[in-house]
Scaffold this motif. Structure first.
Motif, short mmCIF file in Angstrom:
data_model
loop_
_atom_site.label_atom_id
_atom_site.label_comp_id
_atom_site.label_asym_id
_atom_site.label_seq_id
_atom_site.Cartn_x
_atom_site.Cartn_y
_atom_site.Cartn_z
N LEU A 7 16.08 -56.64 -46.89
CA LEU A 7 16.26 -57.25 -45.56
C LEU A 7 17.48 -57.81 -45.83
CD1 LEU A 7 12.90 -59.30 -45.10
CD2 LEU A 7 13.19 -57.86 -44.07
N HIS A 8 18.33 -57.61 -46.71
CA HIS A 8 19.31 -58.79 -47.00
C HIS A 8 21.07 -57.54 -46.78
CE1 HIS A 8 18.36 -62.34 -48.23
NE2 HIS A 8 17.48 -62.01 -49.31
N TRP A 9 20.50 -55.87 -46.22
CA TRP A 9 21.31 -54.80 -46.20
C TRP A 9 21.86 -54.90 -44.81
CZ3 TRP A 9 17.69 -50.25 -47.01
CH2 TRP A 9 17.34 -49.96 -48.61
N HIS A 16 15.95 -61.24 -38.05
CA HIS A 16 14.43 -60.03 -39.00
C HIS A 16 14.56 -60.30 -40.14
CE1 HIS A 16 17.32 -57.21 -36.39
NE2 HIS A 16 16.46 -57.00 -36.01
N ARG A 17 15.40 -61.79 -40.66
CA ARG A 17 14.75 -61.87 -41.92
C ARG A 17 14.00 -63.18 -41.52
NH1 ARG A 17 20.06 -60.03 -43.02
NH2 ARG A 17 21.09 -62.05 -42.42
N ASP A 18 13.93 -63.73 -40.38
CA ASP A 18 12.56 -64.51 -40.33
C ASP A 18 11.52 -64.07 -39.94
OD1 ASP A 18 12.73 -67.74 -39.78
OD2 ASP A 18 12.24 -66.76 -37.59
N LEU A 19 11.69 -63.56 -39.55
CA LEU A 19 10.45 -62.63 -38.94
C LEU A 19 9.50 -62.34 -39.75
CD1 LEU A 19 8.35 -61.13 -36.42
CD2 LEU A 19 10.47 -59.27 -36.33
N GLU A 21 9.90 -62.65 -43.03
CA GLU A 21 9.66 -64.02 -43.53
C GLU A 21 7.90 -64.36 -43.08
OE1 GLU A 21 9.68 -68.48 -45.42
OE2 GLU A 21 11.30 -67.54 -44.30
N LYS A 22 7.83 -64.88 -41.36
CA LYS A 22 6.64 -64.82 -41.22
C LYS A 22 5.24 -64.74 -40.94
CE LYS A 22 9.84 -68.34 -38.35
NZ LYS A 22 10.02 -68.99 -36.70
N LEU A 23 5.69 -63.54 -40.65
CA LEU A 23 4.65 -62.12 -40.67
C LEU A 23 4.36 -62.81 -41.93
CD1 LEU A 23 3.10 -59.97 -39.22
CD2 LEU A 23 4.97 -58.72 -39.30
N GLU A 24 5.00 -62.17 -42.80
CA GLU A 24 4.20 -62.31 -44.22
C GLU A 24 3.45 -63.25 -44.62
OE1 GLU A 24 3.73 -61.03 -48.20
OE2 GLU A 24 4.51 -59.60 -46.51
N ASN A 25 3.94 -64.45 -44.23
CA ASN A 25 2.56 -65.55 -44.64
C ASN A 25 1.65 -65.75 -43.40
OD1 ASN A 25 4.75 -66.47 -45.70
ND2 ASN A 25 5.81 -68.25 -44.26
N LEU A 68 13.49 -52.88 -26.53
CA LEU A 68 12.65 -53.46 -26.94
C LEU A 68 14.24 -53.09 -28.87
CD1 LEU A 68 9.76 -51.10 -26.31
CD2 LEU A 68 9.78 -53.20 -27.30
N ASP A 69 13.27 -54.18 -29.54
CA ASP A 69 14.54 -54.04 -30.76
C ASP A 69 13.65 -53.52 -32.15
OD1 ASP A 69 16.58 -56.06 -31.60
OD2 ASP A 69 15.19 -55.28 -33.75
N VAL A 70 14.50 -51.93 -32.06
CA VAL A 70 13.73 -51.35 -32.85
C VAL A 70 13.06 -51.80 -34.23
CG1 VAL A 70 13.47 -48.63 -33.88
CG2 VAL A 70 13.91 -49.56 -31.88
N ARG A 71 14.54 -52.50 -34.73
CA ARG A 71 14.24 -53.12 -36.15
C ARG A 71 13.62 -53.76 -36.35
NH1 ARG A 71 19.97 -55.16 -36.59
NH2 ARG A 71 19.34 -55.23 -34.26
N SER A 72 13.09 -55.17 -35.45
CA SER A 72 11.71 -55.45 -35.02
C SER A 72 10.39 -54.79 -35.22
CB SER A 72 11.70 -56.58 -34.18
OG SER A 72 12.95 -57.35 -33.69
N LEU A 73 10.00 -53.85 -34.35
CA LEU A 73 9.29 -52.80 -34.24
C LEU A 73 9.40 -52.40 -35.76
CD1 LEU A 73 9.93 -50.78 -31.14
CD2 LEU A 73 8.34 -52.53 -31.99
#
Length: 381
Positions: A7-9, A16-19, A21-25, A68-73
């Motif tokens: 995620l740090h690439w 995206h990093r926030d997404l 983390e929240k999704l993982e939780n 659509l944001d493909v990275r988020s998908l």
């Protein structure tokens, strides 16, 4: 715990990093669900994903259309797949099923997105037919214009969410030209007279799949998505967006297999020492880690390229889908081997992954088809 260093690439932004983390939780608290009734499980997952707001990423906002944001998908599919393959399926079908509406739909057609984004309606993408899977241009289903209506006749098969979807994006031959140039796309609600489920299809990783039958199904002309004769281009544009996300799902399966393997080789002893002390096992773990990172690079390169404004990412998406799905199969096979008898025990994590991964090398363009696409793109055709 799955590796998150990717995620740090430079492909990603803070959002995206926030997404992730929240999704993982959320996943840790809500997945997996009970799979004993697959239809009900999918309905439950769609409702929960909608309530939590994750389905807002699956389609454009009809009140504020954008892209659509493909990275988020991809982040969503990778994370969901790592926790529960059926959750990934439920999310993915909401996006794929409405992709044509997001990209080409009218304001009226986009009303469906309000329902699918909230998890209040299930969608499906009806492209494949009994005689035309990879060869989309060879489809037989017809849509004949009759005044202010079209009349649909034919069959679609291997349709994900078939039998439980509320709305289908259906592709049919309208005859403007031979082959691919004579196909159009339509929005078709599931409650129309003449539409029926001919057969429910059962596969090694239980998902809701069906063969659909259309017998003189009448739809208003306003159901046409885009222009008549542009259906093939619409279908390929949708796959251009979502094909890389199939690679992301495979990546999620592979990461889970690697995590399960790392835990196994540290906890399991053989000949008085941890299993990991065997050099052959170390070699397998190294191969698995290499395949996971290489797949991630291809998947997120394709997603970043699309998000950066490239009109088409056919080559990049094909590479991502091909490599990630093929290598995930190898990673999971190694995980099964290292787990020994437990690896083929019904209900174990790696056994479930072994069944889940196989279909990804077939749907949305089989691996052999992706090689043809890559070769033609490389040759400039």
């Amino acid at each position: 715990m799955a590796d998150k260093s990717f995620l740090h690439w430079p492909f990603f932004e803070d959002r995206h990093r926030d997404l992730a983390e929240k999704l993982e939780n959320w996943c840790q608290q809500n997945l997996p669900v009970d799979h004993s009734d697959v239809d009900q499980a999918c309905k439950t997952l769609v409702a929960r994903l909608g309530e939590a707001g994750w389905l807002r990423h699956s389609a454009i906002d009809p009140d504020n259309p954008g892209v659509l944001d493909v990275r988020s998908l991809c982040i969503l599919r990778e994370t969901l797949a790592r926790h529960d393959g059926l959750a990934d399926f439920a999310f993915a079908m909401q996006g794929l099923g409405t992709g044509a509406i997001s990209l080409f739909g009218t304001e009226e057609q986009r009303n469906w997105l309000r329902k699918t984004r909230e998890g209040k309606a299930l969608s499906a993408f009806a492209l494949s037919e009994p005689k035309s899977g990879s060869d989309v241009a060879n489809m037989d289903m017809t849509a004949v214009r009759d005044g202010d209506e079209f009349i649909l006749n034919g069959e679609k098969t291997w349709i994900s969410n078939g039998g439980i979807a509320d709305v289908y994006c259906v592709f049919a031959r309208t005859g403007e030209a031979p082959g691919a140039k004579g196909i159009s796309a339509f929005v078709v609600p599931a409650d129309l007279p003449g539409f029926s489920i001919k057969e429910r299809l059962h596969v090694i990783a239980p998902h809701p799949l069906a063969t659909l039958s259309f017998e003189n199904v009448r739809i208003p002309a306003s159901s046409l998505i885009g222009e008549a004769g542009q259906g093939f281009r619409i279908a390929m544009s949708v796959l251009d967006v979502f094909r890389a996300t199939v690679g992301a799902a495979a990546l999620g399966f592979a990461r889970r297999a690697l995590d399960e393997t790392v835990a196994r080789v540290q906890d399991r002893s053989l000949f008085g020492a941890p299993l990991f002390d065997l050099q052959m096992v170390q070699g397998h773990v190294a191969d698995m880690a290499l395949d996971v990172d290489a797949a991630a690079l291809l998947v997120y390169r394709a997603a970043w390229t699309k998000d950066s404004g490239a009109p088409r990412v056919t080559r990049e998406a094909a590479m991502a889908k091909l490599y990630a799905t093929d290598r995930a199969q190898e990673v999971i096979d190694k995980a099964v081997q290292i787990h020994g008898g437990d690896g083929v025990r019904q209900g174990s994590v790696v056994e479930g992954l072994y069944r889940e991964i196989r279909a990804l090398r077939i749907y949305e363009g089989a691996s052999d088809v992706q090689k043809v696409v890559i070769a033609r793109q490389t040759m400039g055709r």
